[in-house]
Design a protein around this motif. Structure first.
Motif, PDB file in Angstrom:
ATOM      1  N   VAL A   1       9.673  -3.723  -4.098  1.00  0.00           N
ATOM      2  CA  VAL A   1       9.426  -3.561  -2.664  1.00  0.00           C
ATOM      3  C   VAL A   1       9.140  -4.897  -1.970  1.00  0.00           C
ATOM      4  O   VAL A   1       9.794  -5.265  -0.994  1.00  0.00           O
ATOM      5  CB  VAL A   1       8.260  -2.577  -2.415  1.00  0.00           C
ATOM      6  N   VAL A   2       8.151  -5.629  -2.477  1.00  0.00           N
ATOM      7  CA  VAL A   2       7.680  -6.822  -1.776  1.00  0.00           C
ATOM      8  C   VAL A   2       8.610  -8.011  -1.973  1.00  0.00           C
ATOM      9  O   VAL A   2       9.040  -8.650  -1.004  1.00  0.00           O
ATOM     10  CB  VAL A   2       6.241  -7.173  -2.221  1.00  0.00           C
ATOM     11  N   LEU A   3       8.937  -8.335  -3.231  1.00  0.00           N
ATOM     12  CA  LEU A   3       9.732  -9.535  -3.508  1.00  0.00           C
ATOM     13  C   LEU A   3      11.108  -9.526  -2.842  1.00  0.00           C
ATOM     14  O   LEU A   3      11.538 -10.566  -2.324  1.00  0.00           O
ATOM     15  CB  LEU A   3       9.868  -9.750  -5.015  1.00  0.00           C
ATOM     16  N   PRO A   4      11.854  -8.402  -2.846  1.00  0.00           N
ATOM     17  CA  PRO A   4      13.157  -8.432  -2.165  1.00  0.00           C
ATOM     18  C   PRO A   4      13.052  -8.801  -0.681  1.00  0.00           C
ATOM     19  O   PRO A   4      13.880  -9.559  -0.162  1.00  0.00           O
ATOM     20  CB  PRO A   4      13.676  -6.996  -2.339  1.00  0.00           C
TER      21      PRO A   4
ATOM     22  N   GLU B   1       0.826  -1.210   0.000  1.00  0.00           N
ATOM     23  CA  GLU B   1       0.000   0.000   0.000  1.00  0.00           C
ATOM     24  C   GLU B   1       0.860   1.259   0.000  1.00  0.00           C
ATOM     25  O   GLU B   1       0.547   2.242  -0.691  1.00  0.00           O
ATOM     26  CB  GLU B   1      -0.918  -0.012   1.220  1.00  0.00           C
ATOM     27  N   ALA B   2       1.967   1.208   0.741  1.00  0.00           N
ATOM     28  CA  ALA B   2       2.855   2.368   0.776  1.00  0.00           C
ATOM     29  C   ALA B   2       3.513   2.596  -0.578  1.00  0.00           C
ATOM     30  O   ALA B   2       3.637   3.736  -1.039  1.00  0.00           O
ATOM     31  CB  ALA B   2       3.925   2.168   1.849  1.00  0.00           C
ATOM     32  N   ALA B   3       3.917   1.502  -1.227  1.00  0.00           N
ATOM     33  CA  ALA B   3       4.539   1.627  -2.549  1.00  0.00           C
ATOM     34  C   ALA B   3       3.548   2.158  -3.573  1.00  0.00           C
ATOM     35  O   ALA B   3       3.887   3.011  -4.400  1.00  0.00           O
ATOM     36  CB  ALA B   3       5.091   0.273  -2.987  1.00  0.00           C
TER      37      ALA B   3
ATOM     38  N   THR C   1       2.956  -3.988 -10.462  1.00  0.00           N
ATOM     39  CA  THR C   1       4.071  -4.857 -10.849  1.00  0.00           C
ATOM     40  C   THR C   1       5.395  -4.342 -10.309  1.00  0.00           C
ATOM     41  O   THR C   1       6.196  -5.099  -9.747  1.00  0.00           O
ATOM     42  CB  THR C   1       4.152  -4.982 -12.383  1.00  0.00           C
ATOM     43  N   GLN C   2       5.634  -3.042 -10.467  1.00  0.00           N
ATOM     44  CA  GLN C   2       6.888  -2.466  -9.967  1.00  0.00           C
ATOM     45  C   GLN C   2       6.956  -2.509  -8.451  1.00  0.00           C
ATOM     46  O   GLN C   2       8.024  -2.747  -7.869  1.00  0.00           O
ATOM     47  CB  GLN C   2       7.030  -1.028 -10.455  1.00  0.00           C
TER      48      GLN C   2
END
Length: 215
Positions: free
Chosen positions: A134-137, A118-120, A128-129
């Motif tokens: 943000v999430v995947l790393p 939500e922040a991103a 997707t970005q």
């Protein structure tokens, strides 16, 4: 027994090399499969989620040896094409590990606080970005122990590929036994080689996990 081991070592090393190559290649493709299915499982497309669920349930609900027979003997015979046992073995392990990797990715992504996404998104990043940057790393960092554990599981699973003629470590042991008739000694050696390899990998993986937990 030492002389038998030294005489058999070249064949063991050849089998061990094939075991490692199949394991590494399989885990590479399984990671791709797992990532794609993991993202599908947390998405909103009901149709794709259904396909992913069927794939995961079928693969996890059938024995690996049956999957190997189905691909190498069943599909190739039915469709009328040929593939090497090594290629078939890599595909089978990839498909099998991919189903488990999908659950690892799904669980890892779900474990990240929804506020991160939500922040991103609030900063203007597309979904997707935001997922990639943000999430995947963060999720991948948490998933590393499970992925490393799957590597060891897949390595041991390669021993099943002897049923379709892959000349991995277990098959190498069978070939040596057929010429020496010393099954007790050869299977002892095979077991020691598997144990030594997995012990070394487990030690390395524990050090990786320790470093990640300290960072």
């Amino acid at each position: 027994m030492f002389e038998l081991f030294t005489d058999s070592l070249p064949a063991f090393l050849d089998g061990l090399e094939i075991t490692l190559i199949i394991t590494v290649c399989s885990l590479f493709f399984a990671t791709i499969i797992g990532l794609v299915l993991g993202l599908i499982n947390i998405g909103n497309n009901t149709f794709l989620r259904g396909i992913a669920k069927i794939y995961i349930d079928v693969v996890r609900g059938t024995p690996l040896i049956v999957q190997a027979f189905f691909l190498y003997f069943g599909m190739t015979g039915y469709l009328g094409f040929h593939m090497s046992a090594e290629v078939a073995g890599t595909i089978v392990i990839s498909i099998n590990a991919g189903a488990y990797m999908a659950e690892i990715f799904r669980g890892g992504i779900k474990a990240i606080d929804v506020g991160q996404m939500e922040a991103a998104r609030s900063l203007g990043l597309p979904y997707t970005q935001a997922m990639i940057k943000v999430v995947l790393p963060q999720a991948f960092r948490n998933m590393i122990p499970a992925i490393l554990n799957q590597f060891i599981i897949s390595l041991k699973d390669t021993s099943i590929l002897t049923v379709i003629g892959v000349n991995e470590l277990t098959q190498s042991g069978q070939i040596i036994i057929s010429s020496t008739y010393r099954s007790f000694e050869i299977w002892t050696m095979v077991g020691i080689l598997y144990f030594a390899l997995i012990f070394i990998l487990s030690t390395i993986f524990r050090q990786i996990e320790a470093r990640l937990s300290n960072d």
